[in-house]
Structure formats: C-alpha cells, structure tokens
Design a protein around this motif. Structure first.
Motif, mmCIF file in Angstrom:
data_model
loop_
_atom_site.group_PDB
_atom_site.id
_atom_site.type_symbol
_atom_site.label_atom_id
_atom_site.label_comp_id
_atom_site.label_asym_id
_atom_site.label_seq_id
_atom_site.Cartn_x
_atom_site.Cartn_y
_atom_site.Cartn_z
ATOM 1 N N SER A 1 0.877 -1.171 0.000
ATOM 2 C CA SER A 1 0.000 0.000 0.000
ATOM 3 C C SER A 1 0.912 1.219 0.000
ATOM 4 N N ALA A 2 0.396 2.352 -0.416
ATOM 5 C CA ALA A 2 1.252 3.545 -0.500
ATOM 6 C C ALA A 2 1.577 3.998 0.934
ATOM 7 N N PHE A 3 2.799 4.012 1.364
ATOM 8 C CA PHE A 3 4.050 3.682 0.700
ATOM 9 C C PHE A 3 4.772 2.644 1.563
ATOM 10 N N ASN A 4 4.212 1.435 1.633
ATOM 11 C CA ASN A 4 4.707 0.440 2.569
ATOM 12 C C ASN A 4 4.454 -0.978 2.056
ATOM 13 N N TYR A 5 5.388 -1.877 2.406
ATOM 14 C CA TYR A 5 5.132 -3.307 2.242
ATOM 15 C C TYR A 5 4.812 -3.876 3.613
ATOM 16 N N ASP A 6 3.697 -4.588 3.742
ATOM 17 C CA ASP A 6 3.349 -5.216 5.011
ATOM 18 C C ASP A 6 3.825 -6.666 4.982
ATOM 19 N N PHE A 7 4.912 -6.950 5.745
ATOM 20 C CA PHE A 7 5.440 -8.315 5.852
ATOM 21 C C PHE A 7 5.000 -8.955 7.163
ATOM 22 N N GLY A 8 3.947 -8.432 7.803
ATOM 23 C CA GLY A 8 3.501 -8.968 9.094
ATOM 24 C C GLY A 8 4.323 -8.414 10.242
ATOM 25 N N VAL A 9 4.118 -8.989 11.429
ATOM 26 C CA VAL A 9 4.821 -8.497 12.617
ATOM 27 C C VAL A 9 5.647 -9.619 13.239
ATOM 28 N N ASP A 10 6.690 -9.223 13.986
ATOM 29 C CA ASP A 10 7.528 -10.217 14.662
ATOM 30 C C ASP A 10 6.961 -10.544 16.047
ATOM 31 N N LYS A 11 7.755 -11.271 16.875
ATOM 32 C CA LYS A 11 7.272 -11.712 18.192
ATOM 33 C C LYS A 11 6.901 -10.530 19.082
ATOM 34 N N ASP A 12 7.616 -9.408 18.900
ATOM 35 C CA ASP A 12 7.348 -8.234 19.739
ATOM 36 C C ASP A 12 6.300 -7.317 19.111
ATOM 37 N N GLU A 13 5.542 -7.859 18.167
ATOM 38 C CA GLU A 13 4.484 -7.077 17.497
ATOM 39 C C GLU A 13 5.041 -5.910 16.682
ATOM 40 N N LYS A 14 6.351 -5.927 16.368
ATOM 41 C CA LYS A 14 6.933 -4.847 15.550
ATOM 42 C C LYS A 14 6.856 -5.251 14.087
ATOM 43 N N PRO A 15 6.621 -4.289 13.179
ATOM 44 C CA PRO A 15 6.550 -4.652 11.760
ATOM 45 C C PRO A 15 7.873 -5.239 11.258
ATOM 46 N N VAL A 16 7.778 -6.321 10.508
ATOM 47 C CA VAL A 16 8.967 -6.953 9.934
ATOM 48 C C VAL A 16 9.430 -6.127 8.740
ATOM 49 N N LYS A 17 10.737 -5.902 8.637
ATOM 50 C CA LYS A 17 11.267 -5.143 7.494
ATOM 51 C C LYS A 17 12.229 -5.993 6.667
ATOM 52 N N THR A 18 12.752 -7.061 7.274
ATOM 53 C CA THR A 18 13.723 -7.905 6.572
ATOM 54 C C THR A 18 13.244 -9.346 6.558
ATOM 55 N N ILE A 19 13.336 -9.952 5.388
ATOM 56 C CA ILE A 19 12.960 -11.360 5.257
ATOM 57 C C ILE A 19 14.245 -12.172 5.180
ATOM 58 N N ARG A 20 14.410 -13.135 6.110
ATOM 59 C CA ARG A 20 15.663 -13.888 6.179
ATOM 60 C C ARG A 20 15.411 -15.337 5.780
#
Lengths: 555, 166
Positions: free
Chosen positions: B76-95
């Motif tokens: 969506s403008a201007f973000n990719y939503d990759f879900g959230v990590d264990k601490d409910e923070k948005p994920v920015k890196t896919i490993r």
C-alpha cells in the motif's frame, strides 16, 4: 519530378508560418523539458534538493510529458506538414485546418502543463490509474490527441487531392511515408483516446465511481509502443529519402523503402503486451504471441540498415573511391545535416539491441522498471531520433525562415552533436549498468534500507548527473543555434534536400500503395493479438478502483 | 520487386537468427516454465484480508516444507506489510537460508506498485484487484534490496524492504 528545382523553391510565407509554429513549440519544449531532466539527475545524485518545495515527481512528469509527448508530436507534425507541402502541396483550406490543429494541440498542452506545474498531476506521463490527476490534465491530453488527428486527416486529404490530379502516378515517397506514420498514429491513439475519454475523464470528474485498472493499462500500452515508432518513422524518412541527397547520392530503392514502412505499420501496434510482461491478469501465452509479433520489427530494421549503408557505399563508389572502406572515410563528416543523423544511427545499434532484450519475455524480468529502461530510450528516442530531428532542423528551419545554414552555425552543430554523444554515452551507460544491478527508474533519491547494493547505485547516479549536465550544455547550444537560424542567419535559400530516384530504377509495384489491403491486415493483426486477451481481462475483472488523490499530494 | 543479392543474404541471416532466438525463449518459457509473472487470480482490493494468504496472521515468511518458504505481502502507498515479529513490531527484513525456494505472493490495497528483489529475477507488477505470485530459488548469499519499482505517489522512493539470504 524536377527534383532539384523544387528543393530550392521556398514555401509561400503563409505555409512557412504554419510549419515554423510547430518548430517554435518544439524548441521551447526542448529547453523546458531538458531543464527538468538536468534537475532530475541532480536530485538523484543525492547532493541537491529542489528549491521552493518543488516535488521531484512534478519535474519528472513535466520532463516526460513535455519531451515524450509535446516536443515529439509538434516536431513530427510540423516536419510532416512541410514534407506534404513540398511533395503534394497544400490548399488554403487545408492550411486553415492545419492551424486549427496547431491551436487545439497548443491549448491542450498548456492545460496539461499548468495542471502539472501546480502539482495537481504528479502522475508521470503514463498516468496509471488509480492515481487520479485533476480532470484538466486528462482533458488537455485529449485535446492534444484530437488536435493531432485533425493534422492526420489533413495529410490524408492532401494526398487524396494530389492523387486525383495525378491519375496513375505513384505518390511521392515522402508523402507515402507521412501517410503511413499518420495511419499508425490514428489507429494507435484511438486506444488511449478511448481510455482518456471514456475511462479517465468521467472518473476524475466524479461521474463514474470506479475505473478498470488493467483495461486502462492495456489501452495505454496498445498506444504506448506505436508511439515510439511514431517518433522513429520521421527519422527513418530522413534516413531513407533525405540523407542520400545530402551525401550527393540517389534513393537506394523506392519500393524497399515503402515495404519497410508498411512492415513497420503492420508490426507496430499488436505488440503492447511487451510493456506488460510482468503484470498479473494477462495470460502468458498471449504475452508470448505479442513478443513474437514485436520481434517482427527486426525485418524492416535490417532492411533499413542495409539500405542506408548501401546508399553510403554506392554514393562513395560513384565518386570514385574504390578501396574496401575508402568510401566511408569520404562521407561528408563536416556537414552537420549528415553528421548529426549519422551519430543517431550509431546510437540506434545499442538502442535496438537493448530493445530486443527488453521485449524478450522472461529476460525482461531482469530489467523491467529498472533504470536500464531509461538508459535504453535515451539512446533510441533521445539520441537516434532526436539527433536526426536536429539534423533535419539545421536545413528545415532556415528553409522556412528564408535564411542560410552558415559555415559557422554548421560548425556549432558539429560541436553540439559531439557534446550530445559524449553526455549521452556517460549518462546512458551509467543507467544501463545501474539497471542491471537492480536500481529502479522513476524514483527520487533514496538510500532505501541501506547496504552495499544501494551504495553501488549511488555512484552511477553521480555519473548520470555528470552526463546530464553535459547534455544540458548541448541543449543550450541547440537553442542558440535555433535562434540564430530563425532570426539572425544571413538571408538566402537553404535547400530542402529530397533525394531523387535513379533514372533506371525499377518500377514500384502498385500493390505497395493499396491502402485497403495494408490497413486491413493491420486491423486483422490487432484483432488477432488483442481480442481474446481483452475479453479475458474484462471477463475476469476485479472490482473497479476509486480515484486516489492523496498519494500524488492532492488534497 | 528487386532485392540485391547481398541484401537477400543479409535478410536470410537476420531472419534465421530471429527464428532461433524466438525458439530459444519459447522453449524456455513453455517447456522450462520460465514465463514472466502472470498470475491470473483476482481479489477484492477493498477487502484483501478476506483472502487466506493476506489475513494478518498469514503475512510474512512461513516455512512450508524443508527448504521451501512462502512470503505473503500486502503493498500500500508507501509500505510493504510483511507482518509483525514476536514483539508485534513490523517486519522489514525477510531472512531465508541460501538455496531455499521462496514463493512470493503479493497484492495491493490501493494503487499500482512494483515489487523487485534487486539482484534477483523476482520482479513483478502489483495491481489492485490482482494477485501477483512468483517462485524463485535464492541461490546467492547476501543482502538484497526490495524496491517498489512502479511509481505509486510522492512517497514512492520510501517504499522498500530487504531480503537477507544467509
């Protein structure tokens, strides 16, 4: 035809004024659009931010619209009117209709330009839905297109009248070429006109709630690829029928030139999917079919390359150069009317190869929407085509203003061409490499998530700013040359160099001028390439999209 | 119509090369399955959560089998939503580990976007109402920038992410 005599006869003032009007808009556009390009490369270097809160995407939109749509269309229509005037003549009524076309296009251009400049149309020249610009932007574009159609139909009428007066004769080659280009333009721009008038204008005005995004994109690219051939064919006109005269030779072959143009008409339109190769919602088999149709353009391109170099060699040998490449050394390198288009031809070699890569189905995924693509079309349209337009302007402008291309201006033109070649080599090469490394096009400066990959991109963006600066110096020099040729060069008669046919040339087959046949095949190919996928796209449409204004900064 | 002998040779050579070229890319596309991204599934862009792949809990990276992963994303403008990590923070890196097969699935909630993992063959248009999907083997180690490579508005250049292959 009394070739040479007609070449030296100036147009009546009334006619020249119409043709010159298109040239004024062309060169004003060059200055404005070129300045925007310079600013873009500065911003992307990361060392410069735009003053007065001007948005990067505003200047990017201006650059694309003013150079890609306005400069090209005005130059082409002006040049083609001059060609028609020279070869088949223009009546008072036709000239008046020409003026209507000019003013309609100019009003449309100003409407669209003002809308962009006040920040109400940061949608780039492709204006992809559902980004929603102010309605004035779309209405302006519609006026430009309809205005250009008026010119096209005037050109059709000019040839029709000439044919009636010259029963049984074949049409003059350049008039034939103009008609091919205008037929292609009208058939292709129907797509974008339908999209703008039926989809975008009612939607942006709020009369319809939603727009079918994939249909609008497909209609745009149905138009978008023939658009680039619309830019290219006037350059081909010069390469086939003008350059031979400048180097002191004759036409290579009238019928081959006509055949090449017909093939370009046939294979220019049913190919738009090669701009949509990575899109969802289009069957990959149909994408591949259009890729195959796209590649057919290789045939007329090879024919053109052969004809041009054959003309060079035959002309040189007639002058008595017998060694293998002696004729090449003796081409008129000091004549800018030859030199500028020649450098354009050279740029078209890597440009064409890059184009084949872009349209290669799966290979496209490596470069799609990277700045490689920007590097590609700066070689094709901004070098091959533009340097040929400049090459034409060096004699066309003084022919229209009743002045002469002096030795001094000729020299400046040579310098301009060299500056252009150097600047573009730097900028375009940097763009190609950065694109292969994944750097995106159409983006303001960004360090993204950081890291080594992004660092390599930034270095190439600096190189692009260096190339862009050199190119802008070239633009300033070209504007100076244009002003000189228009207002200050000494009065006289500059030749309108149209090449004549060889006395013992073979007769051109009549079938090459069977318009019903060629337009019929064109339409059949379009129907073949588009009917089934278009029905699929419409049948499997998702819900339509409402207008999105805030992403482009509109309240 | 007369064609010079050399021109015939030239055109024959050119057209033969063209045929070979088209056969090669056609073979790669239809027999080796290397078509460009052309997923045909549609979706209601106003309610993407209704689709199983785009439910908030299904976004981001999931291991589906040994060495096989899927990544579901919403643009969506201007973000990719990759879900959230264990601490409910948005994920920015896919490993993902080197050599893994990753199926990228993405759709847009608003305007047209691009999705490219720079330096790989993952490059697709993302359009409202359509689902884009592409499977790739991550052969090389390193950090790869995800860029939105289709203009989506004035924050376009701020739309990015990262894939880390370890």
């Amino acid at each position: 035809m009394d070739g040479t005599e007609n070449n030296l006869r100036l147009f009546p003032k009334k006619d020249a004024r119409l043709y010159m009007s298109f040239m004024y808009v062309t060169f004003v556009s060059l200055l404005v659009g070129g300045l925007m390009g310079l600013l873009q490369t500065f911003v992307r270097s990361g060392k410069f931010t735009l003053p007065f809160n001007i948005n990067y995407y505003t200047i990017l939109t201006v650059h694309g619209v003013i150079l890609g749509l306005v400069l090209t269309t005005f130059f082409i229509i002006g040049f083609q009117f001059a060609l028609m005037g020279k070869t088949v003549g223009i009546s008072d009524k036709q000239r008046n209709v020409g003026w209507i076309s000019f003013w309609m296009m100019l009003v449309g251009t100003v409407m669209a330009a003002v809308t962009i400049l006040v920040g109400q149309a940061n949608v780039l020249y492709t204006f992809y839905a559902p980004l929603a610009a102010h309605p004035a932007f779309y209405i302006g574009l519609a006026l430009v297109i309809v205005g250009s159609w008026i010119s096209a139909f005037t050109n059709f009428r000019q040839l029709y009248v000439w044919k009636k007066a010259h029963k049984g004769e074949k049409s003059p080659l350049l008039a034939f070429m103009v008609i091919i280009n205008m037929l292609m333009w009208v058939i292709a721009s129907l797509g974008v006109a339908v999209s703008v008038v039926i989809q975008f204008i009612p939607w942006s005005l709020g009369y319809t709630e939603t727009i079918n995004v994939l249909v609008s994109r497909t209609l745009f690219w149905y138009f978008g690829h023939p658009l680039v051939y619309f830019w290219l064919l006037p350059a081909y006109m010069a390469w086939y029928a003008i350059i031979p005269k400048i180097i002191g030779g004759k036409l290579f072959s009238d019928s081959l030139a006509r055949l090449a143009f017909i093939l370009l008409l046939l294979f220019s339109i049913p190919v738009g999917f090669h701009h949509q190769l990575t899109e969802p919602g289009i069957d990959p088999t149909w994408k591949f079919i259009q890729v195959v149709l796209t590649m057919m353009v290789v045939v007329p391109s090879l024919m053109t390359a052969f004809s041009i170099f054959a003309t060079f060699e035959i002309t040189g040998r007639k002058k008595g150069f017998s060694s293998l490449f002696g004729w090449f050394k003796k081409l008129p390198w000091g004549d800018v009317r030859f030199f500028a288009p020649f450098v354009g031809m050279v740029a078209f070699i890597p440009g064409g190869i890059g184009g084949i890569i872009n349209a290669s189905h799966q290979m496209n995924a490596l470069v799609h929407n990277t700045i490689w693509v920007t590097g590609h079309f700066h070689l094709t349209v901004a070098t091959a085509v533009l340097l040929t337009y400049f090459g034409i302007a060096y004699w066309l402008v003084p022919h229209l203003t009743g002045r002469r291309l002096t030795k001094q201006i000729n020299k400046l033109g040579i310098i301009q061409t060299i500056i252009w070649a150097v600047g573009m080599t730097i900028m375009s090469t940097a763009m190609h490499i950065q694109g292969l490394l994944g750097g995106p096009r159409r983006s303001a400066y960004s360090e993204y998530a950081g890291g080594a990959q992004v660092d390599t991109w930034v270095g190439y963006q600096l190189a692009q700013a260096v190339g862009g600066t050199i190119l802008f110096i070239g633009i300033l020099l070209m504007i100076y040359i244009f002003i000189k040729l228009t207002f200050f060069a000494p009065r006289g008669v500059e030749e309108f160099p149209i090449a004549a046919e060889d006395e013992n040339a073979q007769v051109t087959p009549k079938i090459l001028e069977n318009w019903y046949l060629w337009v019929g095949i064109t339409i059949a190919l379009i129907a073949f390439a588009y009917t089934i996928p278009m029905i699929d796209i419409i049948k499997h449409s998702p819900p339509g999209s409402v207008p999105f204004k805030w992403p482009i900064g509109r309240m | 119509m007369h064609l010079h002998k050399y021109e015939k040779v030239w055109l024959t050579f050119g057209m033969a090369s063209l045929v070979i070229f088209l056969l090669v890319i056609g073979f790669a596309a239809f027999w080796k399955g290397t078509h460009p991204q052309s997923h045909l599934e549609t979706i209601d862009q106003n309610n993407v959560e209704a689709h199983d792949s785009f439910k908030p809990e299904n976004l981001g990276l999931t291991e589906v089998a040994d060495g096989k992963y899927k990544v579901n994303m919403v643009a969506s403008a201007f973000n990719y939503d990759f879900g959230v990590d264990k601490d409910e923070k948005p994920v920015k890196t896919i490993r993902v580990p080197q050599g893994s097969t990753v199926l990228f699935t993405i759709t847009s909630k608003d305007v047209v976007h691009g999705f490219q993992v720079a330096g790989t063959n993952v490059n697709m248009m993302v359009e409202p109402g359509h689902i884009s999907r592409y499977e790739a083997v991550m052969k090389n180690k390193g950090e790869f920038t995800i860029v939105c490579n289709e203009y989506c508005g004035i924050g376009h250049h701020q739309m990015f992410g990262k894939v880390e292959v370890y």
